[in-house]
Design a protein around this motif. Structure first.
Motif, PDB file in Angstrom:
ATOM      1  N   GLY A 180      36.635 -28.255 -43.216  1.00  0.00           N
ATOM      2  CA  GLY A 180      35.324 -29.090 -43.994  1.00  0.00           C
ATOM      3  C   GLY A 180      34.100 -28.917 -43.669  1.00  0.00           C
ATOM      4  O   GLY A 180      33.221 -29.271 -45.020  1.00  0.00           O
ATOM      5  N   ILE A 181      33.510 -28.536 -43.244  1.00  0.00           N
ATOM      6  CA  ILE A 181      32.476 -28.563 -42.235  1.00  0.00           C
ATOM      7  C   ILE A 181      31.937 -27.020 -42.496  1.00  0.00           C
ATOM      8  O   ILE A 181      31.107 -26.756 -43.373  1.00  0.00           O
ATOM      9  CB  ILE A 181      31.993 -28.422 -40.845  1.00  0.00           C
ATOM     10  N   VAL A 182      32.595 -26.030 -42.370  1.00  0.00           N
ATOM     11  CA  VAL A 182      32.856 -25.049 -42.953  1.00  0.00           C
ATOM     12  C   VAL A 182      32.133 -24.774 -44.957  1.00  0.00           C
ATOM     13  O   VAL A 182      31.428 -23.589 -44.611  1.00  0.00           O
ATOM     14  CB  VAL A 182      33.629 -23.512 -43.092  1.00  0.00           C
ATOM     15  N   ALA A 183      33.305 -25.294 -45.250  1.00  0.00           N
ATOM     16  CA  ALA A 183      33.205 -25.307 -47.208  1.00  0.00           C
ATOM     17  C   ALA A 183      31.693 -25.670 -47.355  1.00  0.00           C
ATOM     18  O   ALA A 183      31.482 -25.212 -48.304  1.00  0.00           O
ATOM     19  CB  ALA A 183      34.382 -26.235 -47.268  1.00  0.00           C
ATOM     20  N   ASN A 184      31.283 -27.280 -46.730  1.00  0.00           N
ATOM     21  CA  ASN A 184      29.976 -28.071 -47.290  1.00  0.00           C
ATOM     22  C   ASN A 184      29.008 -27.138 -46.406  1.00  0.00           C
ATOM     23  O   ASN A 184      27.789 -26.553 -47.702  1.00  0.00           O
ATOM     24  CB  ASN A 184      30.133 -28.993 -46.166  1.00  0.00           C
ATOM     25  N   GLY A 185      29.013 -26.846 -45.800  1.00  0.00           N
ATOM     26  CA  GLY A 185      28.039 -24.775 -45.075  1.00  0.00           C
ATOM     27  C   GLY A 185      27.425 -24.012 -46.033  1.00  0.00           C
ATOM     28  O   GLY A 185      26.793 -23.569 -46.602  1.00  0.00           O
ATOM     29  N   LEU A 186      28.350 -23.409 -46.624  1.00  0.00           N
ATOM     30  CA  LEU A 186      29.074 -22.769 -47.504  1.00  0.00           C
ATOM     31  C   LEU A 186      28.518 -23.267 -49.037  1.00  0.00           C
ATOM     32  O   LEU A 186      28.716 -22.232 -50.361  1.00  0.00           O
ATOM     33  CB  LEU A 186      30.473 -21.913 -47.561  1.00  0.00           C
ATOM     34  N   GLY A 187      28.859 -25.170 -49.553  1.00  0.00           N
ATOM     35  CA  GLY A 187      28.194 -25.065 -50.684  1.00  0.00           C
ATOM     36  C   GLY A 187      29.685 -26.030 -51.694  1.00  0.00           C
ATOM     37  O   GLY A 187      29.021 -25.893 -52.733  1.00  0.00           O
ATOM     38  N   ARG A 188      30.643 -24.837 -50.853  1.00  0.00           N
ATOM     39  CA  ARG A 188      32.125 -25.764 -52.040  1.00  0.00           C
ATOM     40  C   ARG A 188      32.500 -26.796 -52.077  1.00  0.00           C
ATOM     41  O   ARG A 188      33.608 -27.146 -50.270  1.00  0.00           O
ATOM     42  CB  ARG A 188      33.080 -24.801 -51.157  1.00  0.00           C
ATOM     43  N   ASP A 204      35.660 -28.191 -52.441  1.00  0.00           N
ATOM     44  CA  ASP A 204      36.887 -27.314 -51.090  1.00  0.00           C
ATOM     45  C   ASP A 204      36.264 -28.100 -49.679  1.00  0.00           C
ATOM     46  O   ASP A 204      37.541 -28.966 -48.884  1.00  0.00           O
ATOM     47  CB  ASP A 204      36.440 -25.713 -50.748  1.00  0.00           C
ATOM     48  N   ALA A 205      35.114 -28.781 -49.444  1.00  0.00           N
ATOM     49  CA  ALA A 205      35.338 -29.705 -48.717  1.00  0.00           C
ATOM     50  C   ALA A 205      35.871 -31.070 -47.976  1.00  0.00           C
ATOM     51  O   ALA A 205      35.889 -31.160 -46.783  1.00  0.00           O
ATOM     52  CB  ALA A 205      33.388 -29.339 -47.817  1.00  0.00           C
ATOM     53  N   GLU A 206      35.467 -31.515 -49.449  1.00  0.00           N
ATOM     54  CA  GLU A 206      36.244 -32.945 -49.344  1.00  0.00           C
ATOM     55  C   GLU A 206      37.894 -32.569 -49.290  1.00  0.00           C
ATOM     56  O   GLU A 206      38.226 -34.138 -48.519  1.00  0.00           O
ATOM     57  CB  GLU A 206      35.839 -33.655 -50.591  1.00  0.00           C
ATOM     58  N   ARG A 207      38.209 -32.185 -49.517  1.00  0.00           N
ATOM     59  CA  ARG A 207      39.531 -32.069 -49.202  1.00  0.00           C
ATOM     60  C   ARG A 207      40.067 -32.306 -47.924  1.00  0.00           C
ATOM     61  O   ARG A 207      40.869 -32.788 -47.813  1.00  0.00           O
ATOM     62  CB  ARG A 207      39.859 -30.695 -51.042  1.00  0.00           C
ATOM     63  N   TYR A 208      39.470 -30.810 -47.716  1.00  0.00           N
ATOM     64  CA  TYR A 208      39.918 -30.513 -46.147  1.00  0.00           C
ATOM     65  C   TYR A 208      39.525 -31.490 -45.215  1.00  0.00           C
ATOM     66  O   TYR A 208      40.228 -32.046 -44.393  1.00  0.00           O
ATOM     67  CB  TYR A 208      38.935 -29.363 -45.431  1.00  0.00           C
ATOM     68  N   LEU A 209      38.057 -32.474 -45.374  1.00  0.00           N
ATOM     69  CA  LEU A 209      37.765 -33.910 -44.686  1.00  0.00           C
ATOM     70  C   LEU A 209      38.574 -34.994 -44.898  1.00  0.00           C
ATOM     71  O   LEU A 209      39.572 -35.781 -43.517  1.00  0.00           O
ATOM     72  CB  LEU A 209      37.422 -34.252 -44.825  1.00  0.00           C
ATOM     73  N   VAL A 210      39.428 -35.065 -45.971  1.00  0.00           N
ATOM     74  CA  VAL A 210      40.172 -36.337 -46.171  1.00  0.00           C
ATOM     75  C   VAL A 210      41.443 -36.106 -45.917  1.00  0.00           C
ATOM     76  O   VAL A 210      42.138 -36.966 -45.070  1.00  0.00           O
ATOM     77  CB  VAL A 210      40.585 -36.142 -47.974  1.00  0.00           C
ATOM     78  N   GLN A 211      42.059 -34.415 -45.368  1.00  0.00           N
ATOM     79  CA  GLN A 211      43.052 -34.008 -45.005  1.00  0.00           C
ATOM     80  C   GLN A 211      42.947 -34.364 -43.312  1.00  0.00           C
ATOM     81  O   GLN A 211      43.653 -34.644 -42.839  1.00  0.00           O
ATOM     82  CB  GLN A 211      43.372 -32.590 -45.385  1.00  0.00           C
ATOM     83  N   ALA A 212      41.969 -33.913 -43.198  1.00  0.00           N
ATOM     84  CA  ALA A 212      41.845 -34.210 -41.386  1.00  0.00           C
ATOM     85  C   ALA A 212      41.644 -35.610 -41.331  1.00  0.00           C
ATOM     86  O   ALA A 212      42.213 -35.673 -40.075  1.00  0.00           O
ATOM     87  CB  ALA A 212      40.110 -33.621 -41.543  1.00  0.00           C
ATOM     88  N   LEU A 213      41.135 -36.799 -42.412  1.00  0.00           N
ATOM     89  CA  LEU A 213      41.262 -38.194 -41.341  1.00  0.00           C
ATOM     90  C   LEU A 213      42.690 -38.864 -41.810  1.00  0.00           C
ATOM     91  O   LEU A 213      43.245 -39.745 -40.650  1.00  0.00           O
ATOM     92  CB  LEU A 213      39.935 -38.859 -42.594  1.00  0.00           C
ATOM     93  N   GLU A 214      43.605 -38.219 -42.940  1.00  0.00           N
ATOM     94  CA  GLU A 214      44.629 -38.354 -42.513  1.00  0.00           C
ATOM     95  C   GLU A 214      45.530 -38.449 -41.169  1.00  0.00           C
ATOM     96  O   GLU A 214      46.518 -39.207 -41.029  1.00  0.00           O
ATOM     97  CB  GLU A 214      45.426 -37.617 -43.635  1.00  0.00           C
ATOM     98  N   ALA A 215      45.289 -36.456 -41.295  1.00  0.00           N
ATOM     99  CA  ALA A 215      46.004 -36.137 -39.799  1.00  0.00           C
ATOM    100  C   ALA A 215      45.478 -36.831 -38.326  1.00  0.00           C
ATOM    101  O   ALA A 215      46.205 -37.712 -37.879  1.00  0.00           O
ATOM    102  CB  ALA A 215      45.408 -34.387 -39.543  1.00  0.00           C
ATOM    103  N   PHE A 216      44.026 -37.333 -38.675  1.00  0.00           N
ATOM    104  CA  PHE A 216      44.056 -37.910 -37.616  1.00  0.00           C
ATOM    105  C   PHE A 216      44.692 -39.902 -37.464  1.00  0.00           C
ATOM    106  O   PHE A 216      44.849 -40.189 -36.127  1.00  0.00           O
ATOM    107  CB  PHE A 216      42.171 -38.355 -37.002  1.00  0.00           C
ATOM    108  N   ARG A 217      44.285 -40.197 -38.803  1.00  0.00           N
ATOM    109  CA  ARG A 217      44.687 -41.741 -38.364  1.00  0.00           C
ATOM    110  C   ARG A 217      46.404 -41.050 -38.127  1.00  0.00           C
ATOM    111  O   ARG A 217      46.914 -42.390 -37.033  1.00  0.00           O
ATOM    112  CB  ARG A 217      44.491 -41.791 -39.338  1.00  0.00           C
ATOM    113  N   ALA A 218      47.094 -40.677 -38.635  1.00  0.00           N
ATOM    114  CA  ALA A 218      48.979 -40.073 -38.238  1.00  0.00           C
ATOM    115  C   ALA A 218      48.915 -40.241 -37.052  1.00  0.00           C
ATOM    116  O   ALA A 218      50.166 -40.704 -36.650  1.00  0.00           O
ATOM    117  CB  ALA A 218      49.236 -39.342 -39.560  1.00  0.00           C
ATOM    118  N   ASP A 219      47.669 -39.212 -36.207  1.00  0.00           N
ATOM    119  CA  ASP A 219      48.262 -39.342 -34.895  1.00  0.00           C
ATOM    120  C   ASP A 219      47.416 -40.450 -33.658  1.00  0.00           C
ATOM    121  O   ASP A 219      47.490 -40.162 -33.067  1.00  0.00           O
ATOM    122  CB  ASP A 219      47.411 -38.005 -34.191  1.00  0.00           C
TER     123      ASP A 219
END
Length: 646
Positions: free
Chosen positions: A415-423, A426-441
């Protein structure tokens, strides 16, 4: 020896008594009234030399003794510790033997040779003698031969002179426990080793380890420059490793010792990580160890240990990529992420992480490869190498996306990378995935990180209100967890969001507190980035003088994101100088920024395009709606892939 001395002093064989005490008495009587220098070279101990020393009856006689042993029990002795030669002294000795003209012509190669000799006079004498006897050799030929550590000791031989033979004398006098300690300590990498790490290598408690190490120091097979830390001379280390290889149980003994050392580093690094990141469950997913690790009373003590052990810890990694240790080695990279995030050892970290990736790939160990690539991608995103980071992080998810560590962290960094590249999508999709994975754990610290990253994304897309809300949610978690360094990250993110919302005084409070916390945590790159954010905030508040001071501090400390980050700092400094009426200095900064941009030669990150989009007559605009870190851990814009470390 006494008999030979008596003959040298003119005593006939018939007059030399049989007993040692009688010979010593006659020897001292012969010295009376003479001026004699007695040279006793490579003495074993005080008992060996006492009968050979002049007494009060020969006041004009002295003895010069050389020994590996510290003879503290020798009366009236004046000990002098001899260190290795300085580089100029080493060159002079080498040139004396081979000829000054020959040495001067290849001075750089001579310095390589004496460095390979570790500046030891005997080794330099042998190397120079070999060259002197071979007129067709150049110094570079000798330097090449000595460059191979595996053969260096064998090459340092000339006639009956050999460095290895000197070490053999000392090693042969060791008792079994000392000999084992000597062999095994040579296996550890790094410039030195702590008492605790040495205890892990040897499998002994602190008291017994300390006793053995002190005994090796006393006979000069080990050095102790500072209390609690020990080191080998470079050539002695090579000899110790050679001894370890020739033992009957060599392979098993080496593997067991390195496994114990790896356990010590992994267990202790995990404790540091957990202390720095309360609520982060990653440590619960690491491989179990046979060592409990060190305990720390404070976060500062934990970080002090990590940075003091950084070289040794990272040097352990490539030695432990075998079947029985590889998983723990990959996990050590994750436990020691502070070394990557702080910018303390980026080159070393990258090198050893790549070694683990390659070893795991060759062995078909997808779990370890995924974690190592995730750690490598984390480092690349911090240094702004977004192309490299994206490749490693995506590969990590492909290899083992079910691993909770990889699923959460790789997505977060992507998410950080995609955001840095202006995508942004993609950044939001990755970060939402990360948020869900962290909460699941149930990983609260990870959840706070993902929230902070989403905050930065919202701010960059003009959604300032929700950006502030997300940043404050992440900060609230960090406050509850009580992690000073992560609290600083949270403060930093909120400060940026508040600056964009033009709530400048609130932003100043958050960024100033973050700066103090980063300084206490020994995070100079984060300090630099926070000074940069404070410079932006003061510019927005129309306080150019304060902005200049912070921008200059940022330029001195550096920041995450490589040369594009330096470009951003220079443009903000230029704008601040212009506002402060220092037009000449402002123009100089702008010229540096232009030259830097041309040298990078790659497309600007989005933040730089925004910096350049609204320019003053002479300078780019200072307003940067989304410059720098994309994370509660944070990275900057990408630097050129071809020269990432400039």
């Amino acid at each position: 020896m006494l008999g030979a001395f008596l003959r040298s002093l003119g005593t006939s064989d018939a007059a030399i008594p049989d007993g040692t005490e009688e010979r010593a008495a006659l020897y001292r009587a012969c010295l009376e009234g003479r001026r004699v220098l007695v040279l006793l070279d490579n003495a074993r101990d005080a008992a060996q030399v006492r009968p050979l020393l002049p007494d009060d009856g020969a006041p004009d006689c002295v003895a010069l003794i050389t020994s590996r042993t510290h003879m503290s029990d020798l009366d009236r002795a004046h000990p002098v510790d001899l260190d290795a030669m300085s580089p100029p002294e080493a060159f002079d000795l080498f040139a004396l033997i081979v000829g000054h003209e020959r040495a001067t012509v290849e001075r750089a190669e001579v310095m390589d040779v004496v460095a390979s000799c570790s500046y030891l006079p005997l080794a330099i004498r042998i190397a120079a003698s070999r060259l002197a006897s071979r007129r067709t050799w150049t110094v570079s030929v000798l330097a090449h031969k000595l460059a191979d550590e595996r053969r260096r000791l064998d090459e340092l031989r000339a006639g009956d002179l050999a460095v290895k033979a000197t070490f053999e004398l000392g090693y042969g006098q060791l008792d079994p426990a000392q000999a084992r300690a000597f062999r095994l300590l040579g296996l550890a990498g790094g410039p030195d080793i702590s008492l605790s790490a040495a205890g892990a290598v040897l499998g002994l408690d602190a008291a017994e380890t300390g006793r053995l190490l002190t005994s090796l120091v006393d006979i000069s097979l080990l050095e102790s420059a500072v209390p609690g830390r020990y080191r080998f001379h470079d050539l002695v280390r090579l000899y110790a490793r050679a001894c370890a290889k020739r033992e009957r149980r060599a392979a098993a003994e080496r593997e067991e010792a390195l496994s114990r050392l790896l356990d010590f580093y992994l267990a202790t690094a995990a404790r540091v990580y957990a202390l720095e990141r309360p609520g982060d469950r990653m440590v619960e997913h690491l491989e179990p160890t046979g060592h409990p690790g060190l305990l720390f009373e404070t976060s500062k003590a934990a970080l002090d240990w990590l940075f003091a052990e950084a070289d040794c810890l990272l040097a352990c990694v490539p030695k432990c990529t075998g079947e029985s240790t590889r998983r723990r080695t990959g996990d050590l990279l994750l436990g020691a992420l502070d070394l990557a995030e702080s910018g303390a050892r980026p080159r070393q970290y990258e090198t050893v992480a790549q070694v683990v990736c390659d070893a795991a790939h060759a062995a078909g160990d997808s779990r370890t490869e995924a974690r190592a690539r995730s750690a490598l991608g984390h480092l690349y995103s911090f240094t702004g190498r977004y192309g490299h980071a994206e490749r490693e992080l995506r590969r990590a998810l492909e290899l083992d996306g079910e691993d909770p560590v990889v699923a959460s962290r790789a997505s977060n960094q992507l998410g950080i990378v995609a955001n840095g590249l202006g995508r942004h999508e993609d950044a939001e999709r990755y970060l939402v995935q990360a948020l869900e994975a962290f909460r699941a754990d149930a990983n609260e610290a990870g959840e706070a990180s993902a929230l902070a990253n989403l905050s930065r994304l919202h701010v960059s897309r003009g959604r300032t209100r929700t950006g502030v809300e997300l940043a404050e949610q992440g900060l609230a978690i960090y406050r509850r967890l009580g992690a000073p360094l992560r609290l600083a990250n949270g403060m930093y993110t909120v400060g940026i969001a508040l600056t964009r919302a033009h709530r400048l005084e609130e932003a100043s409070v958050h960024l100033t507190e973050a700066l103090d916390l980063f300084r206490e945590a020994r995070q100079p790159l984060w300090e630099g980035m926070t000074h940069f954010r404070l410079a932006e905030m003061h510019l927005a508040a129309q306080r150019p003088s304060e902005a200049v001071a912070h921008a200059e501090q940022s330029l001195a400390l550096g920041g995450l994101g490589g040369e594009w980050r330096r470009f951003s700092i220079l443009t903000v400094l230029a704008k601040a100088l212009m506002g402060a009426g220092q037009r000449t200095r402002a123009q100089d900064c702008w010229r540096q920024a232009r030259a830097l941009r041309e040298r990078l030669g790659s497309p600007e990150p989005e933040e730089v395009r925004q910096l350049l989009s609204t320019s003053a007559p002479d300078l780019p605009a200072a307003t940067d709606p989304y410059t720098g870190h994309r994370d509660a851990y944070g990275v900057g814009p990408p630097v050129t892939e071809s020269d990432p470390w400039t």
